[in-house]
Design an enzyme around this catalytic site. Structure first.
Site: not given
Length: 252
Positions: A60, A87, A155, A159
């Site tokens: 996890d 990833n 998000y 990134k």
């Protein structure tokens, strides 16, 4: 060292880009540690690749102890690590910016940023002390590392932060022969992007919705395998792999 003796770790290896990258690495000779939360999905990835070229490990990415146990197992099993592909990732619900809860924000940060940070630390510790020394770390950055979609604050922020992590860890890895790079992906055909071609499609900045072109995730897997196969005196710092006709270049 030949790829036949090299060890790679891929997080989020049970589906999508992680699966495509795992298969590409296995098919070029790497032994790949397939990492994810669901063992059945990891085992499915393993069956799609060459026999004897993978090891499935559940972990996890939001739990530091789980991440530590993963890298302890890699070191105990193989004695080295040559490639890490950070990833695994997630997004938050597409809600108005002011309605995004702190819990939703932190869940994305923990998975998309803190997880790769911890994995990279563990990889450094193994790579700097092994012989031959060094290795390669590849981060999944996303097109969102360059430009956001509507309602994607959590998000997109993570990134963009991954780009900073890529550059900083690449610099800090120089003294240990550790190369760090990033692949920014746009509209790979995975379960996560099915919404792009189903129903009304995805929200655009002008408030309309539309279907968007996608590309085969194999293209991303092949790109990761290319980066992984470079000698350590060469590095791809950033690579963008995207569906040619997706709305990104220009104004849509």
């Amino acid at each position: 060292m030949s790829e036949a003796k090299k060890i790679a770790v891929v997080t989020g290896a049970g589906t999508g880009v992680g699966r495509a990258a795992s298969l590409a690495l296995m098919n070029t000779g790497f032994t790949v540690v397939l990492v994810g939360r669901r063992m059945e999905m990891l085992e499915e990835t393993a069956k799609l690749g060459p026999a004897g070229k993978s090891l499935c490990v559940t972990a996890d990415m939001t739990k530091p102890d789980s991440i530590a146990a993963l890298f302890d197992k890699v070191k105990a099993t193989y004695g080295r690590l040559d490639v890490l592909f950070n990833n695994a990732g997630m997004g938050a619900p597409a809600v108005n910016f002011e309605d995004l809860s702190l819990d939703q924000w932190q869940a994305v940060v923990n998975t998309n940023l803190t997880g790769p940070f911890l994995c990279t630390q563990h990889a450094f510790r193994i790579m700097k002390d092994q012989s031959p020394r060094g290795g390669r770390i590849i981060n999944n950055g996303s097109i969102s590392a360059h430009a956001p979609r509507p309602f994607s604050a959590a998000y997109t922020s993570t990134k963009h932060a991954i780009t900073g992590l890529t550059k900083a860890s690449n610099l800090d890895g120089r003294m240990y022969d550790i190369a760090v790079g990033q692949v920014d992906i746009g509209n790979a055909a995975t379960p996560m992007t099915d919404r792009m071609v189903n129903g009304p499609g995805v929200l655009q900045p002008d408030g309309t919705t539309k279907h968007e072109p996608r590309m085969d995730a194999k293209a991303v897997g092949d790109a990761v395998a290319y980066m992984a196969g470079l000698p350590l005196d060469a590095n791809v710092l950033t690579m963008t792999v995207m569906a040619t006709k997706m709305p990104f270049v220009g104004r849509g």
